[in-house]
Design an enzyme around this catalytic site. Structure first.
Site, mmCIF file in Angstrom:
data_model
loop_
_atom_site.group_PDB
_atom_site.id
_atom_site.type_symbol
_atom_site.label_atom_id
_atom_site.label_comp_id
_atom_site.label_asym_id
_atom_site.label_seq_id
_atom_site.Cartn_x
_atom_site.Cartn_y
_atom_site.Cartn_z
ATOM 1 N N CYS A 352 49.855 -27.182 109.353
ATOM 2 C CA CYS A 352 48.515 -27.511 108.875
ATOM 3 C C CYS A 352 47.554 -26.383 109.235
ATOM 4 O O CYS A 352 47.080 -26.307 110.375
ATOM 5 C CB CYS A 352 48.030 -28.831 109.480
ATOM 6 N N CYS A 355 44.136 -27.583 110.579
ATOM 7 C CA CYS A 355 44.126 -28.127 111.937
ATOM 8 C C CYS A 355 44.265 -27.030 112.990
ATOM 9 O O CYS A 355 43.504 -26.986 113.959
ATOM 10 C CB CYS A 355 45.270 -29.132 112.104
ATOM 11 N N ASP A 356 45.257 -26.179 112.788
ATOM 12 C CA ASP A 356 45.661 -25.260 113.851
ATOM 13 C C ASP A 356 45.203 -23.817 113.643
ATOM 14 O O ASP A 356 45.275 -23.004 114.567
ATOM 15 C CB ASP A 356 47.188 -25.294 113.994
#
Length: 529
Positions: A352, A355-356
């Site tokens: 992701c 997200c990261d």
């Protein structure tokens, strides 16, 4: 002049929510001279101005700065945030305000009792990113626990605001939860899983009670497996037809909850997966649908004769029965399947970018995949990383032309075609690079990157139907133009089927077709039971 954190529309929405407060709430900040502190001060002051039940103080003494506590006046109940909980975490802030203010969390009584009975030294820190779609679920679950049991302390921390803490814990993926300074969990974790880690015996008892409850359910006219766009559309259509409808799944919203921007959902020029997921849930709840959350389906036992009851077996041991079943279990991200991938997952190997990605700001990264997802990931990461190398297995990119044109304008992106990723390498603690092979000349190469974001397509979630309905060589459910499967009374919908185009709007249409076909089946086939 900077844009205000609370515009007029948001203030009006918040004012409506704050009318639900039963208890007085104190917002108590611990600030420094940073810009983030000024923003927190502005945010909390603005919230306090919206309700007589909310007051604000900047005299906090928390260890982390800037941070704030939401406290129930004359009580030990509190929820903490370090940094600004905006972006995907803004709903977590609103929900925390309501719950601290006496609005009860929506948790079944057996779990409420289990939480109240937890004893021990519990101080949790949750590292989140405001661009993470999975983080709010985790933050909200822990916040609810701390409201129910004030002995449990929770502080949710925006990793971007506290790089020293991120470095200390070596955070490379979110959400990450630490209990008393030690790693508790990485990635999405629901309330049941949290309680199972904290109280195995109590969770086993609650689980047994849940199994008995599910086993006692009357048969459904239609049981829909999967809570993504296809499943939700099917549930709305069957409920509107007056059918007793069950909607079961592991995660409401499904795969779209991991999708950032959605620009091709017709009539909605721009939205986000998490927002669309919430709207789906709200819409389904307008109808008498029995929503069964946080449950994984293990297998289908078809009816012995046409018109009989199908039986759906759950991973927890429960069985549900239904005259018709709609399989709408969607798909999951495909993995590389190479050496080092499992070892360095969440430590450089990521799936992701939203997200990261922020944890690799200013660092070199790679993206595996040249379709829409891969190219979109490379475009997003180019704004953060020092350099992005896109590795495409085929001899050309397959993403939409508009995305390829955008990618070509980015000076810090390198595209490598005919690249087969071979191995993820690291130092035992984190990923430090990878090796890839040129599919044309067979030469092998190394790439020094701190992360690889895997975006190489999807795998259908069809294992629970193995040996029951016909599956394609790609393990998709084979369906006809009425979304019927090879088993009478069992239908398929969405990305798990042989439907050739995997799009949200197509999945919704597929769910509607399956629902109407199930209704037609029920009115034409006599009940064999």
């Amino acid at each position: 002049m900077s844009k205000p954190l609370l515009d007029a529309q948001l203030k009006e929405q918040l004012r409506g929510y704050l009318k639900l407060l039963k208890d007085d709430v104190l917002l108590e900040s611990t600030l420094d001279s940073s810009e983030a502190s000024q923003e927190i001060n502005s945010l909390l002051t603005g919230i306090a101005d919206l309700s007589d039940k909310v007051s604000y103080s900047d005299k906090g003494t928390a260890e982390l700065k800037p941070s704030f506590q939401i406290r129930r006046v004359n009580s030990d109940v509190q929820v903490g945030f370090a940094g600004l909980p905006l972006g995907h975490e803004f709903p977590s802030l609103v929900l925390a305000l309501l719950q601290v203010g006496g609005h009860p969390p929506k948790i079944p009584e057996p779990q409420l009792e289990q939480i109240r009975n937890l004893k021990g030294d519990y101080a949790f820190q949750i590292i989140f990113s405001m661009t993470c779609n999975n983080c709010p679920d985790v933050v909200q679950a822990f916040n609810a626990i701390s409201v129910i049991n004030p002995d449990i302390q929770v502080m949710s921390i925006d990793g971007a605001q506290f790089p020293e803490l991120v470095k200390k814990y070596d955070v490379r993926s979110v959400p990450q939860v630490f209990q008393n300074g030690k790693l508790f969990s990485v990635g999405r974790i629901d309330l049941s899983d949290i309680l199972a880690k904290l109280d195995k015996a109590g969770s086993a008892k609650v689980a047994q009670a849940r199994v008995a409850e599910l086993n006692a359910e009357k048969p459904y006219d239609t049981l829909i497996v999967g809570q993504g766009p296809a499943g939700c559309a099917a549930a709305i259509y069957t409920a509107r037809k007056g059918l007793r409808t069950g909607l079961i799944g592991e995660r409401f919203g499904g795969q779209i909850m991991d999708t950032a921007e959605i620009d091709n959902f017709i009539s909605v020029p721009k939205t986000e997966g998490a927002i669309l997921g919430r709207h789906l849930e709200e819409h389904v709840k307008d109808y008498p649908v029995d929503i069964i959350n946080d449950q994984r389906v293990d297998k289908l036992v078809p009816a012995v004769e046409k018109g009989g009851l199908h039986e759906v077996h759950l991973a927890n041991g429960a069985h549900l029965k239904a005259r018709t079943v709609i399989a709408a279990t969607g798909a999951r991200w495909r993995q590389l399947g190479i050496e080092g991938e499992d070892e360095y997952r969440t430590r450089g190997v990521a799936y992701c970018p939203h997200c990261d990605g922020p944890f690799f700001k200013g660092q070199p990264v790679a993206v595996a995949g040249g379709g829409n997802s891969g190219v979109e990931a490379a475009i997003d990461l180019a704004n953060l990383a020092s350099h992005v190398t896109l590795l495409q297995y085929d001899d050309k990119l397959t993403a939409d032309e508009v995305l390829q044109k955008k990618l070509a304008t980015l000076p810090n992106v390198t595209i490598v075609l005919n690249a087969a990723t071979q191995k993820i390498v690291g130092d035992g603690k984190k990923m430090t690079g990878l090796t890839w092979k040129d599919r044309k000349d067979g030469s092998e190469h190394t790439l020094d990157v701190n992360a690889i974001f895997v975006q190489i397509g999807l795998l259908p979630n069809s294992a629970w139907l193995e040996g029951t309905v016909d599956l394609s060589p790609a393990r998709e459910i084979v369906t006809n133009d009425r979304n019927e499967t090879s088993v009478p009374g069992v239908f398929g919908a969405g990305d798990v089927t042989t439907e050739p185009y995997k799009q949200i709007i197509i999945a919704m249409g597929s769910g509607a077709i399956a629902a109407l076909a199930a209704f037609d089946y029920l009115i034409r086939v006599p009940n064999a039971e």
